[in-house]
Design a protein around this motif. Structure first.
Motif, PDB file in Angstrom:
ATOM      1  N   ASN A  47       0.851  -1.187   0.000  1.00 34.78           N
ATOM      2  CA  ASN A  47       0.000   0.000   0.000  1.00 34.78           C
ATOM      3  C   ASN A  47       0.886   1.235   0.000  1.00 34.78           C
ATOM      4  OD1 ASN A  47      -2.475  -1.239  -0.028  1.00 34.78           O
ATOM      5  ND2 ASN A  47      -3.003  -0.769   2.109  1.00 34.78           N
ATOM      6  N   GLU A  48       0.694   2.113  -0.964  1.00 33.28           N
ATOM      7  CA  GLU A  48       1.424   3.381  -1.010  1.00 33.28           C
ATOM      8  C   GLU A  48       0.559   4.451  -0.375  1.00 33.28           C
ATOM      9  OE1 GLU A  48       4.911   5.641  -2.589  1.00 33.28           O
ATOM     10  OE2 GLU A  48       4.462   3.577  -1.949  1.00 33.28           O
ATOM     11  N   ASP A  49       0.998   4.964   0.769  1.00 29.99           N
ATOM     12  CA  ASP A  49       0.211   5.918   1.545  1.00 29.99           C
ATOM     13  C   ASP A  49       0.893   7.276   1.599  1.00 29.99           C
ATOM     14  OD1 ASP A  49      -1.343   3.698   2.117  1.00 29.99           O
ATOM     15  OD2 ASP A  49      -0.399   3.355   4.067  1.00 29.99           O
ATOM     16  N   GLY A  50       0.096   8.305   1.807  1.00 33.59           N
ATOM     17  CA  GLY A  50       0.653   9.639   1.969  1.00 33.59           C
ATOM     18  C   GLY A  50      -0.434  10.664   2.205  1.00 33.59           C
ATOM     19  N   GLU A  51      -0.050  11.921   2.124  1.00 31.53           N
ATOM     20  CA  GLU A  51      -0.979  13.013   2.387  1.00 31.53           C
ATOM     21  C   GLU A  51      -1.781  13.353   1.133  1.00 31.53           C
ATOM     22  OE1 GLU A  51       1.219  16.221   4.120  1.00 31.53           O
ATOM     23  OE2 GLU A  51       2.105  14.938   5.658  1.00 31.53           O
ATOM     24  N   PHE A  52      -2.908  14.004   1.336  1.00 32.41           N
ATOM     25  CA  PHE A  52      -3.869  14.250   0.249  1.00 32.41           C
ATOM     26  C   PHE A  52      -3.261  15.030  -0.913  1.00 32.41           C
ATOM     27  CE2 PHE A  52      -7.284  16.669  -1.794  1.00 32.41           C
ATOM     28  CZ  PHE A  52      -8.130  15.624  -2.152  1.00 32.41           C
ATOM     29  N   VAL A  53      -2.308  15.899  -0.620  1.00 33.87           N
ATOM     30  CA  VAL A  53      -1.761  16.787  -1.642  1.00 33.87           C
ATOM     31  C   VAL A  53      -1.168  16.014  -2.821  1.00 33.87           C
ATOM     32  CG1 VAL A  53       0.522  16.962  -0.558  1.00 33.87           C
ATOM     33  CG2 VAL A  53      -0.294  18.817  -2.030  1.00 33.87           C
ATOM     34  N   ASP A  54      -0.684  14.794  -2.587  1.00 34.27           N
ATOM     35  CA  ASP A  54      -0.064  14.023  -3.663  1.00 34.27           C
ATOM     36  C   ASP A  54      -1.019  13.026  -4.325  1.00 34.27           C
ATOM     37  OD1 ASP A  54       2.498  14.971  -4.046  1.00 34.27           O
ATOM     38  OD2 ASP A  54       3.304  13.897  -2.320  1.00 34.27           O
ATOM     39  N   PHE A  55      -2.276  13.036  -3.922  1.00 33.62           N
ATOM     40  CA  PHE A  55      -3.203  12.023  -4.414  1.00 33.62           C
ATOM     41  C   PHE A  55      -3.293  12.028  -5.935  1.00 33.62           C
ATOM     42  CE2 PHE A  55      -6.273   9.269  -2.177  1.00 33.62           C
ATOM     43  CZ  PHE A  55      -6.802   8.611  -3.273  1.00 33.62           C
ATOM     44  N   ASP A  56      -3.325  13.200  -6.531  1.00 31.63           N
ATOM     45  CA  ASP A  56      -3.462  13.303  -7.982  1.00 31.63           C
ATOM     46  C   ASP A  56      -2.240  13.928  -8.653  1.00 31.63           C
ATOM     47  OD1 ASP A  56      -6.049  12.154  -8.290  1.00 31.63           O
ATOM     48  OD2 ASP A  56      -6.914  13.985  -7.456  1.00 31.63           O
ATOM     49  N   THR A  57      -1.103  13.921  -7.963  1.00 30.72           N
ATOM     50  CA  THR A  57       0.100  14.494  -8.573  1.00 30.72           C
ATOM     51  C   THR A  57       1.182  13.454  -8.823  1.00 30.72           C
ATOM     52  OG1 THR A  57       1.056  15.070  -6.416  1.00 30.72           O
ATOM     53  CG2 THR A  57      -0.318  16.740  -7.498  1.00 30.72           C
ATOM     54  N   ILE A  58       1.034  12.248  -8.268  1.00 33.88           N
ATOM     55  CA  ILE A  58       1.996  11.189  -8.557  1.00 33.88           C
ATOM     56  C   ILE A  58       1.788  10.698  -9.983  1.00 33.88           C
ATOM     57  CG2 ILE A  58       2.290  10.454  -6.172  1.00 33.88           C
ATOM     58  CD1 ILE A  58       0.268   8.251  -6.686  1.00 33.88           C
ATOM     59  N   TYR A  59       2.822  10.141 -10.567  1.00 33.59           N
ATOM     60  CA  TYR A  59       2.698   9.647 -11.934  1.00 33.59           C
ATOM     61  C   TYR A  59       3.619   8.453 -12.138  1.00 33.59           C
ATOM     62  CZ  TYR A  59       6.672  12.898 -12.345  1.00 33.59           C
ATOM     63  OH  TYR A  59       7.848  13.573 -12.144  1.00 33.59           O
ATOM     64  N   PHE A  60       3.308   7.678 -13.173  1.00 29.51           N
ATOM     65  CA  PHE A  60       4.054   6.472 -13.503  1.00 29.51           C
ATOM     66  C   PHE A  60       4.987   6.791 -14.669  1.00 29.51           C
ATOM     67  CE2 PHE A  60       4.414   2.442 -15.909  1.00 29.51           C
ATOM     68  CZ  PHE A  60       4.931   1.631 -14.921  1.00 29.51           C
ATOM     69  N   VAL A  61       6.256   6.432 -14.529  1.00 32.86           N
ATOM     70  CA  VAL A  61       7.239   6.773 -15.554  1.00 32.86           C
ATOM     71  C   VAL A  61       7.996   5.531 -15.998  1.00 32.86           C
ATOM     72  CG1 VAL A  61       8.982   7.352 -13.803  1.00 32.86           C
ATOM     73  CG2 VAL A  61       9.218   8.267 -16.112  1.00 32.86           C
ATOM     74  N   ARG A  62       8.208   5.422 -17.307  1.00 30.53           N
ATOM     75  CA  ARG A  62       9.128   4.427 -17.860  1.00 30.53           C
ATOM     76  C   ARG A  62      10.344   5.202 -18.341  1.00 30.53           C
ATOM     77  NH1 ARG A  62       6.322  -0.344 -18.448  1.00 30.53           N
ATOM     78  NH2 ARG A  62       4.065  -0.109 -18.738  1.00 30.53           N
ATOM     79  N   LEU A  63      11.506   4.778 -17.898  1.00 29.60           N
ATOM     80  CA  LEU A  63      12.707   5.561 -18.141  1.00 29.60           C
ATOM     81  C   LEU A  63      13.800   4.671 -18.715  1.00 29.60           C
ATOM     82  CD1 LEU A  63      13.779   8.245 -15.580  1.00 29.60           C
ATOM     83  CD2 LEU A  63      15.459   7.159 -17.029  1.00 29.60           C
ATOM     84  N   ARG A  64      14.423   5.127 -19.799  1.00 27.22           N
ATOM     85  CA  ARG A  64      15.514   4.373 -20.416  1.00 27.22           C
ATOM     86  C   ARG A  64      16.637   5.346 -20.778  1.00 27.22           C
ATOM     87  NH1 ARG A  64      13.016   2.681 -24.730  1.00 27.22           N
ATOM     88  NH2 ARG A  64      12.096   0.881 -23.678  1.00 27.22           N
ATOM     89  N   PHE A  65      17.865   5.027 -20.346  1.00 26.17           N
ATOM     90  CA  PHE A  65      19.030   5.819 -20.678  1.00 26.17           C
ATOM     91  C   PHE A  65      19.899   5.051 -21.667  1.00 26.17           C
ATOM     92  CE2 PHE A  65      17.894   7.518 -16.489  1.00 26.17           C
ATOM     93  CZ  PHE A  65      17.958   8.879 -16.744  1.00 26.17           C
ATOM     94  N   TYR A  66      20.543   5.798 -22.556  1.00 26.32           N
ATOM     95  CA  TYR A  66      21.410   5.185 -23.552  1.00 26.32           C
ATOM     96  C   TYR A  66      22.850   5.656 -23.381  1.00 26.32           C
ATOM     97  CZ  TYR A  66      17.093   3.879 -25.938  1.00 26.32           C
ATOM     98  OH  TYR A  66      15.867   3.341 -26.244  1.00 26.32           O
ATOM     99  N   GLY A  67      23.779   4.752 -23.696  1.00 24.53           N
ATOM    100  CA  GLY A  67      25.190   5.099 -23.672  1.00 24.53           C
ATOM    101  C   GLY A  67      25.593   5.805 -24.951  1.00 24.53           C
ATOM    102  N   LEU A  85      13.440  12.320  -7.093  1.00 25.02           N
ATOM    103  CA  LEU A  85      14.079  11.443  -8.062  1.00 25.02           C
ATOM    104  C   LEU A  85      13.230  10.193  -8.304  1.00 25.02           C
ATOM    105  CD1 LEU A  85      17.743  11.618  -6.731  1.00 25.02           C
ATOM    106  CD2 LEU A  85      16.916  12.556  -8.892  1.00 25.02           C
ATOM    107  N   PRO A  86      13.192   9.700  -9.538  1.00 27.63           N
ATOM    108  CA  PRO A  86      12.480   8.448  -9.799  1.00 27.63           C
ATOM    109  C   PRO A  86      13.183   7.278  -9.131  1.00 27.63           C
ATOM    110  CG  PRO A  86      13.729   9.127 -11.737  1.00 27.63           C
ATOM    111  CD  PRO A  86      13.813  10.263 -10.751  1.00 27.63           C
ATOM    112  N   GLY A  87      12.426   6.256  -8.798  1.00 30.14           N
ATOM    113  CA  GLY A  87      12.973   5.087  -8.124  1.00 30.14           C
ATOM    114  C   GLY A  87      12.579   5.004  -6.668  1.00 30.14           C
ATOM    115  N   TRP A  88      12.129   6.132  -6.091  1.00 31.07           N
ATOM    116  CA  TRP A  88      11.718   6.123  -4.685  1.00 31.07           C
ATOM    117  C   TRP A  88      10.373   5.441  -4.506  1.00 31.07           C
ATOM    118  CZ3 TRP A  88       8.864  10.026  -1.375  1.00 31.07           C
ATOM    119  CH2 TRP A  88       9.101   9.806  -0.014  1.00 31.07           C
ATOM    120  N   GLY A  89       9.522   5.515  -5.535  1.00 30.61           N
ATOM    121  CA  GLY A  89       8.242   4.832  -5.484  1.00 30.61           C
ATOM    122  C   GLY A  89       8.366   3.395  -5.971  1.00 30.61           C
ATOM    123  N   PRO A  90       7.325   2.583  -5.783  1.00 36.88           N
ATOM    124  CA  PRO A  90       7.360   1.188  -6.228  1.00 36.88           C
ATOM    125  C   PRO A  90       7.654   1.076  -7.724  1.00 36.88           C
ATOM    126  CG  PRO A  90       5.457   1.584  -4.823  1.00 36.88           C
ATOM    127  CD  PRO A  90       6.054   2.924  -5.112  1.00 36.88           C
TER     128      PRO A  90
END
Length: 303
Positions: A47-67, A85-90
């Protein structure tokens, strides 16, 4: 300055625990961190829990870096918070390593004033190839605060939960059949370290653990997800909607290693299929780009 604070918020909060200034700082940026995990040896749910302010501001990202030669050097997907920074969420990466985390409320007598934050550590973990690699990245000697890190290796069929502490100290629990099922939230269960007993989120974590102990032992990932929808404790429920600590459960995510899937629930998962936001199959050794190119193997099914 606010963005820098967002990525060091737990460390600042730990250093000022018990001070009135901490209350003022916490009101400036929400700290979405008061979460729960339940485990069996073939999967886990969060369960990802937090305060109301982030309820509709979190987002899902796919990230790829190239050499420099065009090769993919870093590829992962995760929940992300504005300014952090990305990676802190599930999330999970191309190496079939999944992760979640729970904030811990340590109260060391002499907090670090220099070092690396859990947010930066979590970003580094997103590139790990194995559970051991992830643990090493999550426990540097300069670690300023601790957290509960949880990993599932779809490639190796392993589930591990880790408590970390200031200075890179840690305790690792492999979730084998012998210790399955188990639970972790925001309190240290195995490491004997001082905790901020005045923090209401620590009280909440203990109530959530009690609810788990009073639940018939989960035997499947479906059982874990069902438990995470528990609201039997009216003051400190597991699934939260503006509870005593004014927290909300943003979503529930389940990693099923046996089925090879990750499933996301936007509403209480006890509502069943109606609560499912989407489902993905995590294929061994395949990148998201490669999976999309394989005919008949959809990367995601939206329900």
């Amino acid at each position: 300055n606010l963005m820098l604070y967002a990525n060091f918020e737990q460390e600042i909060g730990m250093a000022t625990a018990g001070n009135s200034s901490n209350i003022q700082m916490r009101s400036s940026i929400a700290q979405a961190d008061h979460c729960s995990d339940a485990f069996i040896n073939t999967g886990y749910a969060h369960n990802e829990d937090g305060e109301f302010v982030d309820f509709d501001t979190i987002y899902f990202v796919r990230l790829r870096f190239y050499g420099s030669s065009g090769e993919s050097v870093d590829e992962f997907a995760s929940i992300n918070y504005p300014g952090r920074l990305p990676g802190w969420g599930p999330g999970w990466n191309v190496h079939q390593l999944s992760w979640t985390s729970n904030v811990m409320y340590a109260k060391p007598s002499h907090p670090f004033v220099d070092g690396v934050s859990v947010t930066f550590v979590s970003r580094d973990i997103a590139g790990a190839q194995t559970i051991e690699d992830a643990i090493a990245r999550g426990t540097p000697k300069g670690l300023m605060a601790g957290q509960n890190l949880n990993f599932g290796s779809f490639r190796d069929g392993r589930v591990v939960t880790v408590e970390t502490y200031t200075g890179g100290l840690s305790n690792v629990l492999e979730v084998t059949a012998a210790v399955s099922p188990t639970f972790h939230a925001n309190e240290y269960l195995r490491m004997k370290v001082p905790q901020d007993e005045a923090d209401p989120h620590l009280t909440s974590a203990r109530h959530r653990r009690t609810a788990f102990q009073q639940t018939p032992a989960p035997k499947s990932v479906t059982d874990l997800v069902n438990f995470l929808g528990d609201t039997s404790d009216k003051e400190f429920p597991v699934f939260r909607r503006n509870d005593t600590t004014q927290e909300f459960t943003y979503f529930t995510v389940a990693f099923d290693l046996a089925q090879g899937t990750v499933e996301w629930y936007r509403a209480n998962p006890r509502q069943g299929k109606g609560a499912v936001l989407w489902r993905e199959w995590i294929k061994r050794g395949d990148s998201a780009q490669e999976m999309q190119q394989k005919e008949g193997q959809p990367i995601a099914v939206f329900t």
